[in-house]
Scaffold this motif. Sequence first.
Motif, PDB file in Angstrom:
ATOM      1  N   ARG A   1      -6.858 -53.682  18.368  1.00 35.55           N
ATOM      2  CA  ARG A   1      -7.394 -52.339  18.614  1.00 35.55           C
ATOM      3  C   ARG A   1      -7.290 -52.011  20.101  1.00 35.55           C
ATOM      4  N   ILE A   2      -6.780 -50.831  20.397  1.00 39.53           N
ATOM      5  CA  ILE A   2      -6.628 -50.409  21.785  1.00 39.53           C
ATOM      6  C   ILE A   2      -7.153 -48.994  21.946  1.00 39.53           C
ATOM      7  N   GLU A   3      -7.326 -48.572  23.189  1.00 42.57           N
ATOM      8  CA  GLU A   3      -7.726 -47.200  23.477  1.00 42.57           C
ATOM      9  C   GLU A   3      -6.468 -46.358  23.667  1.00 42.57           C
ATOM     10  N   GLU A   4      -6.535 -45.113  23.245  1.00 44.31           N
ATOM     11  CA  GLU A   4      -5.342 -44.270  23.258  1.00 44.31           C
ATOM     12  C   GLU A   4      -4.788 -44.073  24.663  1.00 44.31           C
ATOM     13  N   GLN A   5      -5.647 -44.101  25.673  1.00 45.33           N
ATOM     14  CA  GLN A   5      -5.166 -43.892  27.042  1.00 45.33           C
ATOM     15  C   GLN A   5      -4.206 -44.990  27.498  1.00 45.33           C
ATOM     16  N   TYR A   6      -4.230 -46.139  26.828  1.00 45.52           N
ATOM     17  CA  TYR A   6      -3.344 -47.245  27.189  1.00 45.52           C
ATOM     18  C   TYR A   6      -2.158 -47.376  26.233  1.00 45.52           C
ATOM     19  N   THR A   7      -1.947 -46.344  25.412  1.00 48.14           N
ATOM     20  CA  THR A   7      -0.881 -46.405  24.411  1.00 48.14           C
ATOM     21  C   THR A   7       0.459 -46.778  25.019  1.00 48.14           C
ATOM     22  N   ARG A   8       0.828 -46.128  26.107  1.00 45.59           N
ATOM     23  CA  ARG A   8       2.157 -46.321  26.657  1.00 45.59           C
ATOM     24  C   ARG A   8       2.358 -47.730  27.199  1.00 45.59           C
ATOM     25  N   VAL A   9       1.420 -48.211  27.988  1.00 48.18           N
ATOM     26  CA  VAL A   9       1.638 -49.514  28.616  1.00 48.18           C
ATOM     27  C   VAL A   9       1.591 -50.642  27.589  1.00 48.18           C
ATOM     28  N   VAL A  10       0.697 -50.549  26.590  1.00 51.27           N
ATOM     29  CA  VAL A  10       0.677 -51.609  25.579  1.00 51.27           C
ATOM     30  C   VAL A  10       1.921 -51.530  24.699  1.00 51.27           C
ATOM     31  N   SER A  11       2.457 -50.320  24.514  1.00 51.87           N
ATOM     32  CA  SER A  11       3.721 -50.190  23.785  1.00 51.87           C
ATOM     33  C   SER A  11       4.866 -50.812  24.571  1.00 51.87           C
ATOM     34  N   ASP A  12       4.849 -50.645  25.886  1.00 53.49           N
ATOM     35  CA  ASP A  12       5.856 -51.293  26.728  1.00 53.49           C
ATOM     36  C   ASP A  12       5.848 -52.799  26.499  1.00 53.49           C
ATOM     37  N   LEU A  13       4.649 -53.372  26.503  1.00 47.89           N
ATOM     38  CA  LEU A  13       4.515 -54.823  26.401  1.00 47.89           C
ATOM     39  C   LEU A  13       4.838 -55.329  24.996  1.00 47.89           C
ATOM     40  N   SER A  14       4.356 -54.628  23.977  1.00 48.08           N
ATOM     41  CA  SER A  14       4.446 -55.139  22.613  1.00 48.08           C
ATOM     42  C   SER A  14       5.644 -54.614  21.837  1.00 48.08           C
TER      43      SER A  14
END
Length: 279
Positions: free
Chosen positions: A156-169
């Motif tokens: 579970r993540i917060e929407e504000q971090y969508t881009r950076v966690v998508s970069d990583l994962s």
Amino acid sequence: MKVGFIGTGNMGSLLIESFIRSGALLPEQITASNRTSAKAARLATLHPGLQAVPSNVEAAHGKDLVFLCIKPLEFKTVIDEIKASMQPEQMIISITSPVLLARLEEWLPCKVAKVIPSITNYVLSGASLCIYGSRIEAEDQNKLETLLGQISKPLRIEEQYTRVVSDLSSCGPAFFAFLVQKFVDAAVEETGIDHQEATALASSMLLGTGRLLTEGGLSPKELQSLVSVPGGITAEALRLLDCELNDVFNRLIRTTHAKFHEDVAKVSAAFYEENMNGS
């Protein structure tokens, strides 16, 4: 549980194949539609019992979960098609990061979530990133994460971090596959080693490295220190990498974020323009 898929391109097909292969879903539980109907039909041929339907409304109607596996600028058209048939107890899951949950909740009467899958889910590995709208309850989260848990590790993540966690994962596998490709190409060019052999070695190395960083409990820095000794070959190569790469990953993240914000603006404009024209 009945699950609908709107869009059977690369990621839509990957999710369907992974859910079936893992046993998380039976083909009979899945209904799929696609703009090019032959793609959905192919899945139905490969997995007898899976229903390929010609319209998005049929894919969504009466389903517990509906995955939207479509491009950002297709969302407004698809939502306009299905919103009248959606019921409050149903859950729409977008796998497209630039489409914001607030926008989806504004235009849909049902529960809304966002999941960012990874190509690693195809081998029942890696993470799937989960973001939930305001109408989602604990039992809804458990239902979705139980399903995703058969092919990945739901986070579970917060929407504000969508881009950076998508970069990583999600984007990360492509980035590191690119580095492996460059590593292998250089090895072949410099030494003449067989390309297939070098690829197999480098791929096995990457798999083992991933296991050391997860199952082995090592941090990236700890792993480097275990392989490298002061004044040794690895240490010299790491010094070169540190110098040459410099801020390349900072620039990579700035690049992906810039593109993300551009796409968010385009999607918002599509919704806003329709709203203005209809008022």
